[in-house]
Design an enzyme around this catalytic site. Sequence first.
Site, PDB file in Angstrom:
ATOM      1  N   ASP A 272       0.878  -1.159   0.000  1.00 19.96           N
ATOM      2  CA  ASP A 272       0.000   0.000   0.000  1.00 19.96           C
ATOM      3  C   ASP A 272       0.923   1.219   0.000  1.00 19.96           C
ATOM      4  O   ASP A 272       2.114   1.113   0.318  1.00 19.96           O
ATOM      5  CB  ASP A 272      -0.949  -0.019   1.210  1.00 19.96           C
TER       6      ASP A 272
HETATM    7  C1  BGC Z   1      -4.900   3.387   0.087  1.00 21.21           C
HETATM    8  C2  BGC Z   1      -5.022   2.385  -1.032  1.00 21.21           C
HETATM    9  C3  BGC Z   1      -4.878   3.085  -2.359  1.00 21.21           C
HETATM   10  C4  BGC Z   1      -3.574   3.837  -2.384  1.00 21.21           C
HETATM   11  C5  BGC Z   1      -3.330   4.590  -3.687  1.00 21.21           C
HETATM   12  C6  BGC Z   1      -3.678   4.273  -0.044  1.00 21.21           C
HETATM   13  O1  BGC Z   1      -3.730   5.341   0.848  1.00 21.21           O
HETATM   14  O2  BGC Z   1      -4.893   2.720   1.326  1.00 21.21           O
HETATM   15  O3  BGC Z   1      -6.246   1.719  -0.964  1.00 21.21           O
HETATM   16  O4  BGC Z   1      -4.966   2.182  -3.410  1.00 21.21           O
HETATM   17  O5  BGC Z   1      -3.567   4.788  -1.325  1.00 21.21           O
HETATM   18  O6  BGC Z   1      -4.157   5.677  -3.791  1.00 21.21           O
END
Ligand code: BGC
Length: 773
Positions: A272
Amino acid sequence: MKRCLLLLLISMGYYSIKAQQITANDIPAIIGKLTVEEKVKLVVGAGMKMPGQGGTTVGSTEDKVPGAAGTSQSIERLGIAKVVMADGPAGVRIDPKRSSQADQTFYCTGFPVATSIASTFNTELMEKVGVAYGNEAKEYGVDIALAPALNIHRNPLGGRNFEYYSEDPVVSGKMAAAFVRGLQSQGVGATIKHFAANNQETNRNKINTIVSERALREIYLRNFEIAVKESQPWCVMSSYNKINEVFASESPELLTTILRKEWGFKGFVMTDWFGGESPAKQMLAGNDLLMPGTTKQEQDILNAIKDGSLSENVLNKNVEAILKVYSQTLTFRNYKPSYKPDLEAHKRVAKDAASEGMVLVKNENYTLPLKNAQSPIALLGIGSYETIAGGTGSGDVNKAYTVSIYEGLQKKGILLSEPLANYYQKYLKEEKAKIPPKQFFFEPDKIAPEMGFSDKQLDSLAEVSSVAVFTLTRTSGEFADRKLEADFNLTQVESDHLKKTAEAFHKRNKRFIVLLNIGGVIETASWKQYADAILITWQSGQEGGHAVADVLFGTVNPSGKLATTFPVNYEDVSSSKNFPGKELEAHTKEGGFAAFMGVKSEVVYEEDIFVGYRYFKTFGVPVSYPFGFGLSYSKFSLSNLKVSESKGDVKITCVIKNTGKSPGKEVAQVFIAAPKGNLIKPAKELKAFAKTKLLKPGEQQQLEFTLTSADLASFDASQSAWITEKGSYGILVGTSVADLPLKGKYDVKETKVVSKTNKVLVPARDINTLRTK
Ligand code: BGC
């Protein structure tokens, strides 16, 4: 000079590196040609522009798809192009405008939130949403979608529950698998996220989730296992949190032993965004790609290779996993996006999903469907005029519009009180002007407080209107969990409003309907008696208002079912004592990025396997609306349950008949009630579900289910195995966990080990798990 010009052209979108058409067979040779530095580039993303956070990253996505969450890095000399990844569960999240293509827009369809689509209990419809989403991603130049998100609704205050499907792993897993199949049929990769046990936003980057092996296997991993085995997603996104002391992204047990060796996952794992701490540990764990990527991560990996703490062979494996997936992407196959997805067709899919996901939980004396009346509807509640389409953060979508409930009803030609609409619009304008600007770009939206009415105002409204429809609205989003007061529980203004509106309208023998424009569970027990009908419309995407109008006026017969229980009180929820955990260090004074990363903290999942209905049913705790529940304008009967054995599997059939007066769909839910054995068992567990087609009055349909012996098994941590204990298993079929009229049984003669697993993810300390007597 030449290089500068090239870079300029790339950034303006005039030129892109022509990708190689590589196949899996070419990959060993390519790896042979890559330098260590280039390999490192392939395992670290191209960075992200963080407003106010300049300097932490190495690049951005502007040159390919502006507004996409990330890209990989290109290796120009080998024709390895950048691959684009974009959020999120409710639709493709990219910028709607591009300076390089100023003459056109790039709006994406805002589908209903995951909680809403899960409530359809319709995997075929979910697959259609996946197809529409995939087509949009493809035609806008996105290679990999950062969706679906399938974490379990452990607690109603989870700030991102709207992005997730259910409290039940079978519903979550099956829905995710259906979405992935649809999406990947378009040549776009899916990323199932956030793996795993990521059930809160509070301190999400630092939280240590302490959870038993059994709860992991049966609840928090089971959904991912179903999705991996039934849909082969190209990618997995590891979660921010630690699981039993180890960051998910640094856990070889999670990412290699379980995901790859036990489940057979063939794609690659990405972190993530900014997740985890040690790039070398992440590489070793099998977390192949670090997103969005920073120069520091590149340096850390190079240093680890130099000092021998990370072998180049590990890096080769990471690169191989990544390139195998990239070789299938649209970019690598030189697909030229049309920039013209069929938004009209997708709009219809969004509307169908929205109306089919709506859950009718109360309908006294056939209050619904409504008929257009001579006098107008008193449409109340700010959510009627500014309907919330979905939550905020990375799960948001830059959609071209949101149809409010007011607009949806208007478009359907329904008579509405115009002075009332003007009154609300004026109020909303004034209140919205008072909302302070966001401090941080992803901060959840703040919405205007509900507007109260005097008794006199309500009385005059009741006099001139045919019926009152009140929309209660909520929003939530990434980075924050919801609050108990004035969010899960109603505000005083809201409670008073519901009570007084009911009184004013009932006094004149007129009906009162409540619509719940929510992304997650709220308290309903204290006020539901005031309403004649309650429809949970959810945050139902850009077409929400049209879908509400269709359901309210019977164009669509509701057939949604709750995929998560509505408890009486928050305190009744099994995790309420252990959410969102305990902080182990003080917060820094520093704001910005540091504050957003949270502090060291831990949460203990003492409720263990007793999540949602597994708890309420086993411990006899009353609920407001049970799991699986949802009414129809028609009636259905269930009959002819047959349970038989075929080659070790349990075959189940039943017949559903529409015995009412309007066409409709019904969902059959198959629960098992395990016999008493050595392991504690939940009273009931959902094992399968299926939805009928649209049945005409009098029409019936036979539904079939197959349960394998694995479906009957429970996880025994002492043996690291899935065990089916001997005894008589109740096979219970019905339309909610609280209404299971068809009862059969299946006898297991001998206790058997269905499968052995590895002894991994063991908690470092004893957990005081909830147990039955
Ligand atoms: C989130 C993810 C997301 C990623 C990219 C993160 O803060 O937890 O779900 O895909 O950002 O935007």
